[in-house]
Enzyme design. Structure first.
Site, PDB file in Angstrom:
ATOM      1  N   GLN D 125       8.160  11.124 -21.110  1.00 26.14           N
ATOM      2  CA  GLN D 125       6.887  11.837 -21.108  1.00 26.14           C
ATOM      3  C   GLN D 125       5.724  10.869 -20.888  1.00 26.14           C
ATOM      4  O   GLN D 125       5.534   9.943 -21.683  1.00 26.14           O
ATOM      5  CB  GLN D 125       6.719  12.539 -22.471  1.00 26.14           C
ATOM      6  CG  GLN D 125       5.389  13.258 -22.631  1.00 26.14           C
ATOM      7  CD  GLN D 125       5.199  13.735 -24.072  1.00 26.14           C
ATOM      8  OE1 GLN D 125       5.534  13.007 -25.008  1.00 26.14           O
ATOM      9  NE2 GLN D 125       4.654  14.916 -24.244  1.00 26.14           N
ATOM     10  N   GLY D 126       4.945  11.088 -19.832  1.00 27.10           N
ATOM     11  CA  GLY D 126       3.808  10.199 -19.557  1.00 27.10           C
ATOM     12  C   GLY D 126       2.484  10.891 -19.845  1.00 27.10           C
ATOM     13  O   GLY D 126       1.821  11.389 -18.946  1.00 27.10           O
ATOM     14  N   TYR D 127       2.133  10.939 -21.093  1.00 23.84           N
ATOM     15  CA  TYR D 127       0.897  11.609 -21.508  1.00 23.84           C
ATOM     16  C   TYR D 127      -0.159  10.594 -21.932  1.00 23.84           C
ATOM     17  O   TYR D 127      -1.209  10.448 -21.326  1.00 23.84           O
ATOM     18  CB  TYR D 127       1.175  12.533 -22.709  1.00 23.84           C
ATOM     19  CG  TYR D 127       1.604  13.939 -22.351  1.00 23.84           C
ATOM     20  CD1 TYR D 127       2.313  14.216 -21.189  1.00 23.84           C
ATOM     21  CD2 TYR D 127       1.317  14.992 -23.215  1.00 23.84           C
ATOM     22  CE1 TYR D 127       2.718  15.514 -20.889  1.00 23.84           C
ATOM     23  CE2 TYR D 127       1.717  16.283 -22.922  1.00 23.84           C
ATOM     24  CZ  TYR D 127       2.411  16.542 -21.758  1.00 23.84           C
ATOM     25  OH  TYR D 127       2.799  17.812 -21.479  1.00 23.84           O
ATOM     26  N   SER D 128       0.152   9.885 -23.046  1.00 23.63           N
ATOM     27  CA  SER D 128      -0.843   9.005 -23.680  1.00 23.63           C
ATOM     28  C   SER D 128      -1.233   7.852 -22.779  1.00 23.63           C
ATOM     29  O   SER D 128      -0.446   7.384 -21.956  1.00 23.63           O
ATOM     30  CB  SER D 128      -0.280   8.435 -24.977  1.00 23.63           C
ATOM     31  OG  SER D 128      -0.103   9.449 -25.915  1.00 23.63           O
ATOM     32  N   GLU D 243       6.831  22.042 -28.566  1.00 21.53           N
ATOM     33  CA  GLU D 243       7.323  20.810 -29.168  1.00 21.53           C
ATOM     34  C   GLU D 243       7.348  20.932 -30.682  1.00 21.53           C
ATOM     35  O   GLU D 243       8.174  20.355 -31.369  1.00 21.53           O
ATOM     36  CB  GLU D 243       6.398  19.665 -28.739  1.00 21.53           C
ATOM     37  CG  GLU D 243       6.847  18.292 -29.193  1.00 21.53           C
ATOM     38  CD  GLU D 243       5.800  17.236 -28.863  1.00 21.53           C
ATOM     39  OE1 GLU D 243       4.777  17.584 -28.244  1.00 21.53           O
ATOM     40  OE2 GLU D 243       6.016  16.073 -29.238  1.00 21.53           O
ATOM     41  N   SER D 383      -1.651  13.586 -34.029  1.00 23.46           N
ATOM     42  CA  SER D 383      -1.668  12.978 -35.364  1.00 23.46           C
ATOM     43  C   SER D 383      -1.913  14.060 -36.410  1.00 23.46           C
ATOM     44  O   SER D 383      -2.409  15.139 -36.100  1.00 23.46           O
ATOM     45  CB  SER D 383      -2.763  11.934 -35.444  1.00 23.46           C
ATOM     46  OG  SER D 383      -4.029  12.570 -35.515  1.00 23.46           O
ATOM     47  N   ASN D 384      -1.570  13.751 -37.642  1.00 27.84           N
ATOM     48  CA  ASN D 384      -1.776  14.751 -38.698  1.00 27.84           C
ATOM     49  C   ASN D 384      -3.248  15.091 -38.882  1.00 27.84           C
ATOM     50  O   ASN D 384      -3.582  16.192 -39.326  1.00 27.84           O
ATOM     51  CB  ASN D 384      -1.135  14.268 -40.006  1.00 27.84           C
ATOM     52  CG  ASN D 384       0.395  14.356 -39.939  1.00 27.84           C
ATOM     53  OD1 ASN D 384       0.958  14.581 -38.861  1.00 27.84           O
ATOM     54  ND2 ASN D 384       1.052  14.198 -41.069  1.00 27.84           N
ATOM     55  N   GLU D 385      -4.127  14.174 -38.515  1.00 28.49           N
ATOM     56  CA  GLU D 385      -5.560  14.491 -38.543  1.00 28.49           C
ATOM     57  C   GLU D 385      -5.883  15.557 -37.478  1.00 28.49           C
ATOM     58  O   GLU D 385      -6.644  16.481 -37.741  1.00 28.49           O
ATOM     59  CB  GLU D 385      -6.399  13.228 -38.287  1.00 28.49           C
ATOM     60  CG  GLU D 385      -6.413  12.222 -39.445  1.00 28.49           C
ATOM     61  CD  GLU D 385      -5.169  11.363 -39.511  1.00 28.49           C
ATOM     62  OE1 GLU D 385      -4.421  11.286 -38.501  1.00 28.49           O
ATOM     63  OE2 GLU D 385      -4.914  10.770 -40.577  1.00 28.49           O
TER      64      GLU D 385
END
Lengths: 376, 398, 376, 398
Positions: D125-128, D243, D383-385
């Protein structure tokens, strides 16, 4: 696996929800608490009429054939409105003892009155020195002919000022804290030798210290086998805990919603405080805790019929998880309400108080975490 | 670096301890949270200290201060907390007093400081308003100049114990066109002035210790303005920094932990004292550890002051941790008393509290009310969220 | 009461701070860890030169007359740079045993070497099954003529691969876990029968499993009285804990500062992440935890000379409070660094790893909370 | 409302359990976090499942899905977790697969779905991107149309296990003038295309499971565009919601708690098994309670799906609590192994891990590395945030 409510349960919920919304507003509740009676017998009569008081009894016993899930639905709605009427001691506790341990004659004598709303019960089990151990009893029931003589002092008996009858636990044998030797009795509150000291509780209910001085009861007052009452008490109190957790879930749901709404209205520094990320994330954590509490309440309720270890583990898990959520949500709701949160005028403080006292009923977080460890 | 007290400091402690033992009012011994306090109770110890010259230790000597070192002041508060003494209220001694001797004129000093020192005059604080809690600077109360008077209109809230107050210090907007923190003035108001109306607010514990205060066309002589008109925010900030010292409440919490241990000795679990239960004892130890940390943190701050640094933003840490510990203490006490937390035996400062003998043990009677009442500590005096904002800005530099 | 450092302590701090800053950068440290030796003997030599290794010894013993506060100052600076060199086992532990329990001959023989940097010690006390109980020993020392024969296996002996000498605890009598019967020995690592298995630790240091197979040592190897070593071990490990807490404080200070700085640089959604209130308040809580940890470290250090109960309570309080702060700060620092926080490339992860392992050294949070309860 | 499984569901569980027992690769039994995994290990079970037709249970039947009910899928994941099976990687099965069969054209479905089902083709997966973590939409990688190709330039990061990948799905900016979330396209790239360079990132546990991926003038045929140009963000969001299902990891955590109990039975404290220590046992019970709550919460979500509601923002709760529990589990395991947490025995997926016999017990060898590695779970996948921000907006409505 099925997490849906039946159509009938949905109707009960809707009916009760309407009753609480329309006839159990904050000011009405406040007035009832301040009145000399301290509750609303007319609401009780309505509950009887709606069939709520008979819901968890089998049709054979004169009820409407519901069960633990129905009690959960009912208690959740009560929790939303901070209803103070004694459904838990009367229907869940006394009803539970009668269902699981009562003779045909005892059921015959009492269940009809409960369903009709004419009989109100309180459950006298706690003692000044017993903490959360149902077997740590100083109250005694001595055999006297065919009957028994009761002596002792029961602490903080919720709903006793309103009660016509009492369920009382007492030691008929064995040593203090022995598992055997515990017995359960049912008697009218006006039985000779029963005296009470009545008072208001911090969460707006009424309770009594109940004193027994040479109180004679007949053999027919005994529920279940003499000296073998502990298992029955554990079963009934587990049912009571599941119901109590449902009540707490209702209260938490409203406390959370009130807080979110308050944060939307209340402005500081020119913007609603609900726009501050710190408060947002804390309200998310409250919400998450609430959802987890609901799940544990479902689990406990659905495990009430399982074998003893499974049942106790699930019930203790719920009392722990719901207790922790109740503390978090109560404290945070007050904090986010700021100064208004600590006033008597705002409803949120009253939810906080109910959620606080919840922890000390039928064993607090520590007690049930210990029970969970012991069963693991 | 060491934790020892000098022989002089030890001698001072002895002197203080003896004085307290001989002079502290007997009927207020081991003062906890009580619902039946009257004005004279609150002032009793204050008046004794006023006569001794110890009522305002932190003030400059010229205004009646004792000239004690910070360490001596620490010893003083420890010794008072040891007997759980009911200390002089902060509104005069720690709040308006320092503002008056720092920014007031000579007439104001002469007129007001003696009454504060002696405990004759009871002060209250008129800062918060219904719409302005943490956002103090958005206050709306106005003071409009009319000849040699201000005419004041507005509503204040959370005015602590204003029902007993002789005087109040108020923040009022004197320039309505100025930006939020500008145009505010610091004005002293005689609470008997016509148009001042005080209505107690019932708190969730059932007690009455704060009020709503309405100001309707209240005429106040201009000489009651402290300092410069429109500069009141400066004095308010000065006062807030002053207020924070001692806010950690370490000595009092130490006494509270002792009491908690006593309670847990009387309460039982499985037939043994609750304090012998490891699970409970562990929570008490954790509390003691957090408190020990806070005590040293406060002493380090004190040492910084002794070395000439003023009270800085570090004091926000004292506020946060101090109130967290106080709240945790009341929570554990509630837990310790168990079932007997439920009976309602009157609020913490309640004019209609019951005088009946408590249901359950004496120590249980106010456990729930105290727990409820102490929720205020993380809200008032700049909420703990505001303290975190201060640290973010002043210490982290974000 | 005095919380100031002496002028000399200030100079030591400054000198050490310069050394760490200029000669102990992140890349230099990384290279040292990856090297076959795994440390930097040249830095050790510099520490000797600067007088650091001799600081906590009395002048009579050949040191520079410092004490626990000096050790605290030194360890804090080491913590800031994640210095891996074995100051703790050599100077604090071995030095402590020699100071408090050594004979004149033993001091004479070893302290000079420590001060000069020629003698490096490791402290072999932990065992595979002993958890944090210094008396739970399977290693034995049997009397053999005037001397002793050692057999056993010591676990995770930090710095052992670099050590010339070992301090070893062993049972000379009594039953496993008895308080009496524990003795302390000093010996050269190359004594016949001593073998090691060396490895890297997750926080970049080196350690060994040390095996003793019929290792003969003379009577002169015994430190303190035979069988009465436990009180001495408790004293020295309390000193070690105070020093270790100072190291953790140094590491926490840097981890916190790095995180604040990162939050200032790193942009997301067009703004620095340090502008998000949620992260701000969490960094405030990290800061508060750090300040409280520093206070407890001071308390423990200044109570090392108090009576036994006071000392142990203060030391356990510090290990608990610093342990909790280390966990909070380590985890939050990584979280706020986001993906970069879990890479080997960023320094923050290495602070996190050191702060993690800190908890398991000389008893974790649970262990010391128990000790605190037992002493209360 | 009940917790019982129907007889059909129980029969299904039996069938599944037997199949797993008979077919799960022996050499991967009770797979934990291991440093010596190779490509074939990751794909072994996937290939068996592909042959059986069980590799993509959640897909529509027409694309090879099983048609199982959510309850059956729950049973399936429980049974796999029971033996700690190494499940097919999500990048093909749960991520790009659903995007292709939902938004792709027939050629793309025909070309790519079979390889995903069978486990022949490894996807990444190329996201970030280095500058865009939680703020995914700020990505900078560009795809510029040049005839019937896109020319792609940029840098991706956190491309999990890309070192083994055959294909990748990438978010690229195709309209540089559009606002943040507009102008992004979803493009499939053959990882062997010239200009694609993958460099593993060493993680703090010492292992290599993510990569930096550089794209330098990578020429990709336009038929590799999925769906409509500039609408990639829609597909990315669709994928993220997909996901999250299963992200709670309940079944796996249950197995983890069992393992923790085993470890705590071998570890000793005061000569008794650690699990007999109330203090430690209490933490395990608390974890089990939190996990029981999460399990029911997941089942309630599942019931909602079964009733036709799609996966909603409630799944953010599953992500938050699921990862908190996973992290807590590794933390308690670390605590349980005590002293032997310190030796470094290689990272979690490490190509240069040591094959020496571990220092200390086998179960201790990777306790620290696993703890370190699992810190990622509250950072990745939103992230959880970010999850809390989603709940704030979508559920609290703030």
């Amino acid at each position: 696996m099925d997490f849906n409510f039946t159509e009938e349960q949905g109707m009960v919920r809707d009916g009760l929800s309407r009753l609480v919304r329309e006839q159990y507003g904050f000011e009405q509740r406040r007035k009832a608490i301040a009145s000399s009676e301290g509750w609303r017998p007319e609401v009780w009569a309505q509950l009887a009429e709606l069939g709520i008081l008979g819901m968890p009894f089998s049709e054979a016993d004169g009820g409407f054939g519901g069960g633990a899930v129905d009690a959960m639905v009912i208690m959740e709605e009560f929790g939303k409105g901070l209803v103070i009427e004694p459904f838990l001691p009367t229907v869940v506790c006394a009803g539970g003892f009668l269902k699981h341990g009562g003779t045909a004659a005892q059921k015959e004598e009492h269940i009809g009155g409960i369903v009709a709303g004419s009989c109100v019960f309180a459950f006298a089990y706690a003692e000044p020195k017993g903490r959360y151990d149902y077997a740590d009893l100083e109250t005694t029931a001595k055999k006297d002919g065919a009957g028994y003589v009761l002596n002792g002092h029961k602490a903080v008996v919720i709903g006793a000022p309103w009660a016509s009858h009492l369920i009382v636990t007492a030691r008929t044998g064995g040593e203090r804290r022995d598992r055997s030797g515990v017995s359960v009795f049912v008697l009218a509150k006006d039985t000779a030798g029963v005296t009470t000291r009545d008072y208001v509780t911090v969460d707006g209910r009424r309770a009594s210290e109940v004193y027994f001085e040479n109180v004679s009861v007949p053999a027919e007052a005994l529920i279940g086998a003499e000296g073998e009452g502990l298992a029955l008490i554990e079963l009934v109190t587990d049912e009571a805990i599941a119901a109590l957790c449902a009540e707490a879930c209702g209260a938490m749901k409203v406390a959370h919603a009130m807080t979110v709404e308050y944060s939307r209205q209340r402005k500081q520094f020119g913007v609603p405080i609900g726009s501050f990320q710190v408060l947002q994330h804390r309200m998310v954590d409250m919400y998450t805790a609430y959802e987890q509490a609901v799940s544990l309440t479902y689990l406990a309720t659905l495990r009430l019929g399982s074998d003893e270890v499974e049942r106790k583990k699930a019930v203790s898990a719920a009392k722990v998880g719901v207790g922790q959520a109740a503390r978090l949500i109560g404290q945070e709701a007050v904090q986010i309400h700021g100064g208004n949160g600590v006033t008597d005028e705002y409803a949120i403080g009253h939810y906080f108080k109910r959620l606080t006292i919840f922890d000390s009923e039928f064993g607090n977080v520590d007690h049930h975490l210990k029970r969970h460890v012991a069963l693991s | 670096m060491n934790l020892e007290f000098t022989p002089e400091e030890q001698a001072f402690r002895e002197e203080v301890r003896t004085f307290i033992a001989e002079n502290y009012p007997k009927h207020l011994a081991d003062f906890g949270m009580r619902e039946d306090m009257v004005r004279e109770d609150f002032l009793a110890w204050h008046k004794v200290l006023g006569q001794k010259g110890w009522s305002v230790p932190a003030w400059p000597v010229e205004y009646g201060g004792t000239g004690w070192t910070p360490t001596q002041r620490y010893i003083w508060s420890e010794e008072n907390a040891r007997v759980n003494a009911l200390m002089p209220l902060p509104f005069g001694v720690s709040m308006v007093g320092p503002v008056i001797y720092t920014f007031g004129n000579e007439e104001q000093k002469a007129r007001h400081l003696p009454g504060i020192r002696s405990g004759e005059v009871w002060w209250c604080q008129g800062y918060s308003e219904p719409g302005a809690g943490s956002d103090l600077a958005s206050l709306k109360t106005t003071a409009v100049r009319d000849g040699d008077h201000y005419v004041i209109n507005g509503q204040k809230t959370w005015t602590t114990l204003a029902q007993h107050a002789d005087w109040g210090f108020f923040l009022c907007r004197t320039d309505p066109t100025a930006k939020a923190q500008e145009g505010i003035s610091f004005i002293l108001i005689d609470m008997k002035t016509p148009g001042v109306e005080v209505k107690p607010i019932k708190l969730l514990d059932g007690g009455y210790e704060v009020n709503e205060t309405w100001l309707t066309d209240v005429r106040v002589p201009v000489e009651n303005l402290v300092g410069v008109e429109n500069k009141g925010w400066t004095y308010a900030k000065f006062l807030l920094a002053h207020e924070r010292s001692g806010i950690a409440g370490v000595a009092r919490s130490k006494r509270g932990v002792e009491k908690l241990r006593e309670i847990a000795t009387h309460e039982t679990l499985d037939g043994a004292p609750l304090i012998k239960d490891f699970d409970f004892a562990k929570k008490v130890s954790q509390l003691e550890i957090d408190l020990a940390a806070l005590e040293i943190t406060e002493l380090r701050t004190l040492a910084g002051e002794q070395a000439g640094k003023g009270p800085g933003p570090e004091s926000s840490i004292l506020k946060i941790k101090g109130t967290e510990i106080q709240q945790r203490l009341t929570e554990l006490t509630l837990e310790a008393v168990g079932t007997y937390s439920a009976p309602y035996m009157g609020g913490v400062s309640n004019d209609n509290g019951s005088n009946e003998h408590p249901v359950g043990p004496d120590y249980a009677a106010h456990a729930a009310a105290t727990y409820f009442n102490m929720r205020k500590t993380s809200i008032y005096g700049g909420s703990n969220e505001i303290q975190r904002n201060i640290i973010t800005k002043m210490i982290l530099g974000l």
